[in-house]
Design a protein around this motif. Structure first.
Motif, mmCIF file in Angstrom:
data_model
loop_
_atom_site.group_PDB
_atom_site.id
_atom_site.type_symbol
_atom_site.label_atom_id
_atom_site.label_comp_id
_atom_site.label_asym_id
_atom_site.label_seq_id
_atom_site.Cartn_x
_atom_site.Cartn_y
_atom_site.Cartn_z
ATOM 1 N N ALA A 237 37.275 32.096 -28.835
ATOM 2 C CA ALA A 237 36.003 31.458 -28.498
ATOM 3 C C ALA A 237 36.187 30.568 -27.277
ATOM 4 N N ALA A 238 35.177 30.574 -26.406
ATOM 5 C CA ALA A 238 35.144 29.692 -25.242
ATOM 6 C C ALA A 238 34.062 28.648 -25.462
ATOM 7 N N VAL A 239 34.467 27.393 -25.471
ATOM 8 C CA VAL A 239 33.560 26.258 -25.669
ATOM 9 C C VAL A 239 33.386 25.592 -24.306
ATOM 10 N N LEU A 240 32.273 25.902 -23.649
ATOM 11 C CA LEU A 240 32.080 25.516 -22.254
ATOM 12 C C LEU A 240 31.049 24.395 -22.129
ATOM 13 N N TYR A 241 31.519 23.238 -21.671
ATOM 14 C CA TYR A 241 30.636 22.114 -21.356
ATOM 15 C C TYR A 241 29.767 21.737 -22.562
ATOM 16 N N GLY A 242 30.428 21.622 -23.693
ATOM 17 C CA GLY A 242 29.736 21.275 -24.919
ATOM 18 C C GLY A 242 30.709 20.665 -25.914
ATOM 19 N N THR A 243 30.253 20.550 -27.150
ATOM 20 C CA THR A 243 31.035 19.918 -28.198
ATOM 21 C C THR A 243 31.138 20.827 -29.406
ATOM 22 N N LEU A 244 32.183 20.674 -30.172
ATOM 23 C CA LEU A 244 32.203 21.266 -31.492
ATOM 24 C C LEU A 244 31.204 20.529 -32.383
ATOM 25 N N PRO A 245 30.665 21.190 -33.397
ATOM 26 C CA PRO A 245 29.674 20.551 -34.265
ATOM 27 C C PRO A 245 30.344 19.727 -35.365
ATOM 28 N N PHE A 246 30.857 18.565 -34.977
ATOM 29 C CA PHE A 246 31.494 17.692 -35.950
ATOM 30 C C PHE A 246 30.450 17.123 -36.915
ATOM 31 N N ARG B 191 40.574 22.970 -19.535
ATOM 32 C CA ARG B 191 40.392 22.593 -18.137
ATOM 33 C C ARG B 191 39.269 21.566 -18.011
ATOM 34 N N ARG B 192 39.422 20.708 -17.024
ATOM 35 C CA ARG B 192 38.402 19.717 -16.678
ATOM 36 C C ARG B 192 38.034 19.936 -15.221
ATOM 37 N N ASP B 193 36.739 19.910 -14.951
ATOM 38 C CA ASP B 193 36.245 20.169 -13.600
ATOM 39 C C ASP B 193 35.465 18.966 -13.086
ATOM 40 N N PRO B 194 35.521 18.705 -11.776
ATOM 41 C CA PRO B 194 34.838 17.543 -11.200
ATOM 42 C C PRO B 194 33.347 17.822 -10.966
ATOM 43 N N VAL B 195 32.654 18.185 -12.041
ATOM 44 C CA VAL B 195 31.241 18.540 -11.956
ATOM 45 C C VAL B 195 30.500 17.864 -13.105
ATOM 46 N N GLY B 196 29.167 18.023 -13.099
ATOM 47 C CA GLY B 196 28.354 17.527 -14.190
ATOM 48 C C GLY B 196 28.178 18.591 -15.251
ATOM 49 N N HIS B 197 26.950 18.690 -15.758
ATOM 50 C CA HIS B 197 26.683 19.622 -16.858
ATOM 51 C C HIS B 197 26.267 20.975 -16.297
ATOM 52 N N ALA B 198 27.206 21.616 -15.641
ATOM 53 C CA ALA B 198 26.957 22.932 -15.033
ATOM 54 C C ALA B 198 28.284 23.644 -14.898
ATOM 55 N N LEU B 199 28.244 24.950 -15.091
ATOM 56 C CA LEU B 199 29.472 25.735 -15.085
ATOM 57 C C LEU B 199 30.034 25.830 -13.669
ATOM 58 N N GLY C 159 30.161 30.286 -25.402
ATOM 59 C CA GLY C 159 28.981 29.448 -25.500
ATOM 60 C C GLY C 159 28.969 28.345 -24.462
ATOM 61 N N PHE C 160 27.782 28.075 -23.925
ATOM 62 C CA PHE C 160 27.603 26.991 -22.957
ATOM 63 C C PHE C 160 26.705 25.921 -23.572
ATOM 64 N N SER C 161 27.108 24.663 -23.494
ATOM 65 C CA SER C 161 26.297 23.524 -23.934
ATOM 66 C C SER C 161 25.927 23.664 -25.421
ATOM 67 N N GLY C 162 24.637 23.773 -25.750
ATOM 68 C CA GLY C 162 24.261 23.976 -27.140
ATOM 69 C C GLY C 162 24.843 25.248 -27.714
ATOM 70 N N GLY C 163 25.000 26.271 -26.876
ATOM 71 C CA GLY C 163 25.650 27.502 -27.312
ATOM 72 C C GLY C 163 27.125 27.302 -27.590
ATOM 73 N N ALA C 164 27.753 26.312 -26.918
ATOM 74 C CA ALA C 164 29.149 25.989 -27.194
ATOM 75 C C ALA C 164 29.284 25.394 -28.590
ATOM 76 N N ALA C 165 28.349 24.514 -28.953
ATOM 77 C CA ALA C 165 28.372 23.930 -30.301
ATOM 78 C C ALA C 165 28.171 25.013 -31.355
#
Length: 211
Positions: free
Chosen positions: A122-131, A181-189, A100-106
């Motif tokens: 599961a891959a949580v990409l550039y998003g958050t878990l739904p706490f 992993r952390r990447d030096p980018v914004g909200h994009a894969l 999932g990416f962004s909202g799909g990651a949640a």
């Protein structure tokens, strides 16, 4: 209870391979995220699912109380809808990976928290878990489950506190077998994150994916 239409799904790859479900971000659709399959390993069956809630010309996985903060009842309805589809299409005894990416990651994170043993990872990409959405997030809840978490250090979309909380939980509190992993980018894969996703899928599928 909301009556959602049956999912719209685009597929690519080997129908006999491990199933990888691709979950797009908020306001996007399945026809965009299926393009990731071109850069991911052969030997998998990729299925991009359209989220059930129409929103701003695209689709969303749940109603929001704020960015990355699902309305609990909405998330429960859409997760149940998704599981009904998955139970019909998943190969008998075959592994299922969530990406999932962004909202799909949640959304992927919600599915995993709801039933950790249903998925091979599961891959949580550039998003958050739904706490704080009524799902268990206690210590060790994901013990031994493969989870890839990736974030952009310049992300201005997902609130930083949620990115930090997700990182901490996946890599420490959850007990997951995490790859982070952390990447030096914004909200994009980032391309490097996509390469890491490919490596992670190959490693976790092992002999289940054809060469």
């Amino acid at each position: 209870m909301t009556a959602f239409a049956p999912p719209t799904v685009m597929t690519q790859g080997d129908p006999d391979g491990p199933l990888v479900v691709l979950l797009h971000g908020r306001g996007s659709r399945e026809s965009e995220i299926i393009a990731l399959a071109d850069a991911l390993p052969a030997g998998f069956h990729y299925a991009a699912v359209r989220a059930p809630i129409a929103e701003h010309g695209g689709f969303a996985w749940f109603a929001n109380r704020g960015i990355g903060r699902p309305v609990p009842d909405s998330l429960r309805e859409t997760m149940d809808w998704f599981r009904s589809w998955l139970d019909e299409v998943r190969p008998a005894g075959g592994p299922v990976f969530l990406v999932g990416f962004s909202g799909g990651a949640a959304f992927a994170g919600g599915l995993l928290l709801d039933d950790p043993h249903c998925y091979a990872g599961a891959a949580v990409l550039y998003g958050t878990l739904p706490f704080d959405a009524g799902l268990p997030t206690g210590p060790g809840h994901l013990a031994g489950v493969p989870v890839l978490v990736a974030r952009g250090d310049r992300d201005q979309v997902i609130p930083r506190d949620l990115l930090d909380r997700t990182w901490q939980y996946v890599t420490a509190g959850s007990g997951a077998r995490s790859t982070a992993r952390r990447d030096p980018v914004g909200h994009a894969l980032a391309p490097a994150a996509l390469a890491a996703l490919s490596d992670w899928l190959r490693a976790e599928a092992g002999g289940d994916a054809a060469a």
